[in-house]
Design a protein around this motif. Structure first.
Motif, short mmCIF file in Angstrom:
data_model
loop_
_atom_site.label_atom_id
_atom_site.label_comp_id
_atom_site.label_asym_id
_atom_site.label_seq_id
_atom_site.Cartn_x
_atom_site.Cartn_y
_atom_site.Cartn_z
N MET A 1 0.83 -1.19 0.00
CA MET A 1 0.00 0.00 0.00
C MET A 1 0.88 1.25 0.00
O MET A 1 1.77 1.40 0.82
CB MET A 1 -0.92 0.01 1.22
CG MET A 1 -1.83 1.23 1.32
SD MET A 1 -3.05 1.32 -0.02
CE MET A 1 -4.19 0.02 0.48
N GLY A 2 0.62 2.14 -0.96
CA GLY A 2 1.34 3.39 -1.03
C GLY A 2 2.71 3.31 -1.67
O GLY A 2 3.44 4.31 -1.67
N ARG B 1 -3.74 1.85 -3.27
CA ARG B 1 -3.92 3.21 -2.76
C ARG B 1 -5.26 3.26 -2.02
O ARG B 1 -6.15 2.45 -2.27
CB ARG B 1 -3.96 4.25 -3.88
CG ARG B 1 -2.71 4.33 -4.76
CD ARG B 1 -1.58 5.05 -4.04
NE ARG B 1 -0.48 5.37 -4.95
CZ ARG B 1 0.48 4.54 -5.29
NH1 ARG B 1 0.49 3.31 -4.80
NH2 ARG B 1 1.45 4.93 -6.11
N GLN B 2 -5.42 4.26 -1.15
CA GLN B 2 -6.71 4.56 -0.56
C GLN B 2 -7.29 5.76 -1.30
O GLN B 2 -6.55 6.68 -1.65
CB GLN B 2 -6.58 4.87 0.93
CG GLN B 2 -6.10 3.69 1.76
CD GLN B 2 -5.89 4.05 3.21
OE1 GLN B 2 -6.34 5.10 3.66
NE2 GLN B 2 -5.19 3.20 3.94
N LEU C 1 -0.16 7.40 0.83
CA LEU C 1 -1.11 6.29 0.75
C LEU C 1 -2.32 6.60 -0.10
O LEU C 1 -3.03 5.68 -0.51
CB LEU C 1 -1.58 5.90 2.16
CG LEU C 1 -0.51 5.45 3.15
CD1 LEU C 1 -1.15 5.16 4.50
CD2 LEU C 1 0.21 4.21 2.64
N CYS C 2 -2.58 7.87 -0.35
CA CYS C 2 -3.88 8.27 -0.89
C CYS C 2 -3.77 8.78 -2.32
O CYS C 2 -2.74 9.26 -2.76
CB CYS C 2 -4.50 9.34 0.00
SG CYS C 2 -4.60 8.82 1.73
#
Length: 784
Positions: A344-345, A369-370, A378-379
């Motif tokens: 993630m990220g 990713r979020q 992360l986003c």
């Protein structure tokens, strides 16, 4: 002057003004009765005619809900958090508590209660604060409805301004409502629209927010507290101001006791107790807080506003039910599959995008990713699954192969290419465009099928030469569902770049999945759609201004490409994934027990890798790249791309029965080709090829066979070539043939053997001579 005294002075002044307004209101309302019953009847009709549409809706709109394919919640869309509750979904004690404190004569009056207003005025003046409501619940319903449905700031101001005119209009509308709706309907509507603080509109949202229960399950102390919030939600908030909340709750309990609706014991037991709240979490609102599939959710919103033309106001205030195509199981599997390969990220983003062949239903969008949050590591707010960033490499070879098949070139169409191969048509600046294969394991001679699953660069540039331009492959790709935006398709055609087959153009992962799904659906192309239905607040299909359903489900084009081309390509591309085919590039995607077709791709400089795999039921693309800058992602499409695809699809396919692809179309398979005849001499080959409709050319090649020996043809005997295609007769130049053996010296003469040994030796010699003639005959046959 102390703060308490100032506050008391303001309350008294406000209440005094209310007396004036009440007098004017009473006078204004008496006017219609002057002149007899005819005037009364006429006024009654005018009141009903004047009801705004907002007041004729039985319930306020609730949150719009975005649902997955299985009916589970993805997220809500709302400005005001409200979940309407029917009358039988609200506890009776809640209704009683509200009526008692706000409008105890609710069931006796006709919408206007001057007696109640004066009583409340006296009570409030005596207390120095607002203890009881001065307006009837019906009047409050009118005020709250007009306020919350105001389309402009001016309308909102008009709904709350302190003026005799507003009060008169409010009273008239209240009378009209009382004539149209039952008391229970009016009370239910009020409980659904009133604001209870903490972002909770309506009793169901309030019950969840403060006590984590449904409105039907509210107890007496809970109901009393909520009823007391209506007048001053912020001041009496039990979460932020628990002491004020207890005082206000007890005021409600005292009023209920005075009216005989609770016992002495209930009042005594509850009053000393502090307010016991069990705060609930607000329902998810928007895609940032989606329960699952944040990027899918964002794509849905873009589709709703962009493709279907809905406004944000309609979405956030319309109480819509939006039925989407998201498969939660596929979304969860895709999410995990991407994270198995990329954290993630991480700098590299892995996009997994799945669609359903034959419908275009978007099934999943996964990224490491979020969506929409604030952490820059992360986003991500860009929907990377639908973004055009890097190229998709050799996945574009499928479009060239499809164009060739449609033009009659067989899957057996064979070419012999050099490495590097120099194009006869396409240019690289002023020079001829040339290309090398990635590695040394490629045969110079390949047919279309092997060249496709081995991903031969030289073969496909040569195939573009045969096609004459990139227009037919570009148009084929567009018919299959590709959208070229930078540059557009017309520009790609005009520039006629031979690199098209190597996928250098910015490619959307969603487009890639959509295009290959056309193959999986035997030629039916479907535009991706994430929504199957939109229902209005009443549960009916949402309609546009012309009265037609907003969602039309007309996104598919049967036979966008010939079905035979699609079914033949499916069988060819299975060899890139399923075991047993040397040189295949997508074997890591294979899930045992299933037929899977696919194609790998790697862009120039390894800035992205891609894999598209599909079964008759599912098509999914994977792209891995750095969305912020150019970066060598490492490896090829058969590595990270095929691995993510496998990890995402294995949980879905495992346990399901195998879905077979339709067989290849024999006409397309063979195309305009003919079988290359067998032959074993240069002259014989030339004659046989001419008779079969081919041209011939002779080429000497290094070989360990004697010079002049025919080694075969290219394409080989039994292969296929198009009419008038040049078939090369490959003849050994003898360069690697071993030197001839030295001659054996002649044996000395011997005395005749009376036992007949000479006949035997002579027989042996003749046998040797015959054997030598036999060898010469063999050579002679090869030279026929």
């Amino acid at each position: 002057m102390s703060e308490n005294v100032q506050s008391r002075t303001r309350v008294i002044a406000k209440l005094a003004a209310t007396v004036v307004v009440a007098g004017a209101l009473l006078a204004g309302l008496l006017l219609p009765w002057v002149g007899g019953t005819g005037v009364v009847a006429r006024n009654s009709a005018s009141l009903l005619d004047a009801l705004p549409v907002e007041l004729t809706d039985k319930t306020p709109t609730g949150n719009s809900r975005v649902l997955a394919a299985d009916g589970s919640l993805i997220t809500n869309l709302y400005e005001n958090n409200r979940t309407p509750a029917a009358s039988d979904q609200i506890s009776e004690v809640m209704k009683q508590a509200l009526v008692d404190i706000e409008d105890s004569r609710f069931y006796a009056h006709n919408g206007l209660d001057v007696q109640g207003t004066m009583r409340a005025l006296i009570t409030n003046v005596a207390a120095g604060s607002v203890r009881e409501g001065g307006s009837t619940l019906t009047q409050q319903l009118v005020k709250q409805t007009l306020l919350q449905t105001a389309a402009t700031p001016e309308e909102g101001q008009a709904a709350v301004q302190e003026s005799v005119g507003r009060k008169l209009r409010e009273a008239r509308l209240a009378l009209a409502l009382e004539e149209k709706y039952s008391k229970d309907e009016l009370l239910t509507r009020y409980l659904n629209i009133v604001y209870f603080g903490q972002g909770a509109y309506g009793i169901q949202a309030a019950a969840q927010k403060y006590f984590s229960v449904n409105a039907i399950d509210l107890t007496l102390p809970q109901a009393a507290m909520l009823a007391g919030l209506v007048q001053s939600p912020a001041n009496d908030d039990p979460i932020d101001n628990p002491e004020n909340a207890q005082i206000r709750r007890n005021q409600v309990l005292e009023r209920m006791h005075t009216l005989g609706h609770i016992t002495d014991q209930e009042l005594a037991d509850i009053s000393p107790q502090p307010v016991a709240v069990v705060p609930g979490v607000n329902p998810p609102n928007g895609c940032r807080y989606a329960v699952i599939g944040g990027f899918f959710c964002a794509y849905v919103l873009e589709y709703l506003t962009g493709t279907l033309g809905l406004t944000p106001t309609e979405l956030n205030n319309g109480g819509l039910t939006i039925q989407t195509t998201l498969r939660p199981d596929m979304q969860a599997a895709g999410d995990q599959a991407v994270l198995n390969t990329l954290p993630m990220g991480a700098e590299l983003a892995g996009m997994y995008t799945a669609v359903e062949p034959g419908t275009g239903h978007l099934l999943a969008m996964s990224v490491n990713r979020q969506y929409g949050c604030e952490d820059p590591n992360l986003c991500e707010s860009v929907i990377l699954n639908a973004a055009y960033s890097q190229g998709a490499g050799s996945t574009y070879k499928t479009f060239v192969a499809a164009a060739a098949l449609e033009q009659g070139y067989s899957q057996y169409f064979t070419q012999t290419t050099s490495d590097p191969y120099v194009s006869r048509i396409y240019k690289d600046g002023r020079n001829a465009y040339d290309v090398r294969n990635a590695g040394s394991g490629y045969s110079a001679t390949l047919d279309l099928e092997r060249a496709l699953y081995m991903s031969s660069n030289t073969y496909f540039l040569a195939l573009e030469d045969v096609l004459g331009s990139v227009e037919t492959p570009v148009r084929m790709a567009e018919r299959m569902g590709m959208n070229f935006v930078s540059p557009p398709g017309d520009q790609i055609v005009a520039e006629n770049n031979g690199s098209f087959t190597f996928g250098p153009y910015p490619t959307s992962p969603l487009d890639l999945a959509s295009a290959y799904s056309t193959l999986a659906a035997s030629g039916t192309q479907c535009d991706p759609t994430p929504v199957t239905a939109i229902l209005d607040r009443n549960g009916k299909p949402l309609e546009n201004d012309e009265g037609n359903p907003v969602v039309r489900n007309d996104n598919c084009t049967p036979e966008a490409i010939p079905p035979g081309v699609a079914t033949t390509l499916n069988q060819m591309l299975r060899k890139d994934v399923e075991p047993g085919f040397s040189g295949q590039t997508g074997s890591r995607a294979f899930v045992p027990g299933h037929q899977i077709a696919g194609k790998t791709g790697t862009s120039q400089e390894n800035y992205s890798v891609a894999f598209v795999g599909y079964t008759p039921q599912y098509t999914a693309s994977v792209m891995v790249l750095n969305p912020k800058r150019n970066q060598d992602v490492g490896g090829f499409g058969g590595g990270k791309g095929a691995t993510i695809w496998h990890d995402a699809m294995a949980p879905i396919l495992t346990g399901q029965p195998m879905a077979p692809f339709p067989p290849a179309d024999p006409t397309v398979q063979n195309g305009n080709t003919r079988v290359v005849p067998s032959c074993n001499s240069e002259r014989g080959c030339a004659s046989a090829l001419q008779s079969a409709g081919f041209q011939s050319a002779t080429r000497e090649v290094d070989s360990d066979q004697p010079a002049g020996t025919v080694l075969g043809t290219s394409p080989p005997a039994g292969g296929r070539a198009v009419l008038n295609q040049v078939v090369t007769i490959q003849v050994s130049n003898g360069s690697q043939a071993p030197p001839p053996a030295p001659e054996t010296p002649a044996a000395p003469e011997s005395t005749p053997n009376p036992d007949g040994d000479g006949d035997g030796d002579g027989g042996g010699g003749n046998g040797g001579g015959n054997g030598g003639n036999g060898g010469g005959g063999g050579n002679g046959n090869r030279n026929d």
